[in-house]
Design a protein around this motif. Structure first.
Motif, short mmCIF file in Angstrom:
data_model
loop_
_atom_site.label_atom_id
_atom_site.label_comp_id
_atom_site.label_asym_id
_atom_site.label_seq_id
_atom_site.Cartn_x
_atom_site.Cartn_y
_atom_site.Cartn_z
N MET A 68 0.84 -1.19 0.00
CA MET A 68 0.00 0.00 0.00
C MET A 68 0.88 1.24 0.00
O MET A 68 1.91 1.28 0.65
N ILE A 69 0.48 2.24 -0.76
CA ILE A 69 1.16 3.52 -0.79
C ILE A 69 0.12 4.61 -0.56
O ILE A 69 -0.96 4.58 -1.15
N GLN A 70 0.44 5.55 0.32
CA GLN A 70 -0.47 6.66 0.60
C GLN A 70 0.06 7.93 -0.08
O GLN A 70 1.24 8.26 0.04
N PHE A 71 -0.84 8.62 -0.78
CA PHE A 71 -0.51 9.88 -1.43
C PHE A 71 -1.39 10.97 -0.84
O PHE A 71 -2.56 10.75 -0.53
N PHE A 72 -0.80 12.14 -0.68
CA PHE A 72 -1.52 13.28 -0.13
C PHE A 72 -1.53 14.39 -1.18
O PHE A 72 -0.47 14.83 -1.64
N GLY A 73 -2.72 14.83 -1.57
CA GLY A 73 -2.84 15.88 -2.57
C GLY A 73 -3.03 17.24 -1.92
O GLY A 73 -3.49 17.36 -0.79
N LYS A 74 -2.66 18.28 -2.64
CA LYS A 74 -2.86 19.63 -2.15
C LYS A 74 -4.35 19.94 -2.08
O LYS A 74 -5.15 19.34 -2.78
N PRO A 75 -4.74 20.90 -1.23
CA PRO A 75 -6.15 21.29 -1.16
C PRO A 75 -6.69 21.70 -2.53
O PRO A 75 -6.03 22.44 -3.26
N GLY A 76 -7.84 21.21 -2.87
CA GLY A 76 -8.44 21.52 -4.16
C GLY A 76 -8.12 20.52 -5.24
O GLY A 76 -8.64 20.61 -6.36
N THR A 77 -7.26 19.52 -4.94
CA THR A 77 -6.90 18.53 -5.93
C THR A 77 -8.06 17.58 -6.19
O THR A 77 -8.74 17.15 -5.26
N ASP A 78 -8.27 17.25 -7.45
CA ASP A 78 -9.28 16.25 -7.82
C ASP A 78 -8.68 14.88 -7.54
O ASP A 78 -7.89 14.35 -8.31
N MET A 79 -9.07 14.29 -6.40
CA MET A 79 -8.45 13.04 -5.98
C MET A 79 -8.78 11.88 -6.91
O MET A 79 -8.00 10.95 -7.05
N GLY A 80 -9.95 11.95 -7.56
CA GLY A 80 -10.29 10.89 -8.51
C GLY A 80 -9.34 10.88 -9.68
O GLY A 80 -8.82 9.82 -10.08
N SER A 81 -9.08 12.05 -10.25
CA SER A 81 -8.15 12.13 -11.38
C SER A 81 -6.73 11.80 -10.94
O SER A 81 -5.99 11.12 -11.66
N LEU A 82 -6.36 12.27 -9.75
CA LEU A 82 -5.01 11.97 -9.24
C LEU A 82 -4.82 10.47 -9.07
O LEU A 82 -3.79 9.92 -9.46
N GLY A 83 -5.83 9.80 -8.49
CA GLY A 83 -5.71 8.36 -8.28
C GLY A 83 -5.60 7.61 -9.59
O GLY A 83 -4.77 6.70 -9.72
N ALA A 84 -6.42 7.98 -10.58
CA ALA A 84 -6.36 7.31 -11.88
C ALA A 84 -4.99 7.52 -12.54
O ALA A 84 -4.42 6.59 -13.13
N SER A 85 -4.45 8.73 -12.42
CA SER A 85 -3.14 9.02 -13.02
C SER A 85 -2.04 8.22 -12.33
O SER A 85 -1.13 7.70 -13.00
N LEU A 86 -2.12 8.09 -11.02
CA LEU A 86 -1.10 7.34 -10.29
C LEU A 86 -1.14 5.87 -10.66
O LEU A 86 -0.08 5.23 -10.85
N VAL A 87 -2.32 5.31 -10.75
CA VAL A 87 -2.44 3.89 -11.12
C VAL A 87 -1.89 3.67 -12.52
O VAL A 87 -1.12 2.71 -12.76
#
Length: 246
Positions: A68-87
């Motif tokens: 498992m890896i935990q990522f922390f996004g800046k305030p206002g980040t679209d976490m759905g898009s960030l997660g898809a990009s990371l995967v």
């Protein structure tokens, strides 16, 4: 740190950690304090504070893997898009088969908990509904006994000019007050348990006045509903027969 070294300083000591099935030595460079309540520790399996952090550079040797890896996004980040990009990036970078990785945001995790709690609330609500039904039947029986025992009183009131509506209101009020008093006692007991439990697990119990008023009002309404039949029996009784009742 306390389990391994007791009251002695942990910094500078060596610990053994299982890294990929092999025990390796690591030097402790710091100790952190986890601000967890006893309830949070229990929810974490009792070991929520037994964690160690090591530099990423020590886990880049051949054969190392991550669960498992935990990522922390800046305030206002679209976490759905960030997660898809990371995967997408990790699958290509590490040549992992598509679909092998999954991502869950904190919001999705909260929704999962909310769903589980909603199921528990539904179960508790079902139990409460059964309790209300049993309690309502009990109130109806008590009021029927009361009407029977006060038959002569009802006859005297009717002989003095009381209308059926007056008797109906009287017995409905008595039934509602009886049930409302039970609701008040239940609220006091529930609030007391919540405060004591909150103090034991170091959590603040929140009591909303609107919810309390709604609970007591609903309790009184249940009493009035189940007291309707006995009140109607009292209202439609024959005053002559009531006066003859012994």
């Amino acid at each position: 740190a306390k389990e391994l070294f007791g009251d002695a300083a942990a910094v500078g000591n060596v610990v053994l950690l299982d890294i990929g099935g092999a025990m390796e030595e690591f030097t402790v460079v710091g100790v952190y304090r986890a601000r967890q309540t006893p309830l949070e520790t229990a929810l974490a399996g009792g070991g929520g504070t037994r964690r160690g952090f090591i530099p990423y550079t020590l886990l880049t040797k051949p054969g190392d893997s991550f669960e498992m890896i935990q990522f922390f996004g800046k305030p206002g980040t679209d976490m759905g898009s960030l997660g898809a990009s990371l995967v997408n990036y990790l699958e290509k970078r590490k040549k992992i088969p598509e679909g092998s990785l999954s991502v869950m945001s904190a919001q999705e995790e909260m929704e999962t908990w909310d769903t589980a709690l909603a199921g528990m609330s539904a179960a508790v609500g079902g139990i409460a509904a059964i309790s209300l039904l049993v309690g309502g039947i009990g109130i109806m029986n008590i009021m029927l006994v009361s009407v029977t025992q006060r038959t002569r009183e009802i006859g005297i009131r009717k002989a003095l000019g009381a209308k059926p509506g007056d008797l109906l209101v009287q017995f409905l009020t008595e039934s509602a007050v009886l049930s409302g008093m039970g609701g008040v006692m239940g609220v006091c007991l529930g609030v007391g348990i919540a405060w004591v439990g909150g103090a034991l697990v170091h959590m603040e119990a929140v009591v909303r006045p609107g919810v309390v008023l709604a609970a007591v009002g609903f309790s009184a309404g249940v009493g009035a509903f189940f007291g309707l039949y006995p009140a109607m029996q009292a209202a439609k009784s024959d005053p002559i027969e009531a006066l003859r009742y012994e």
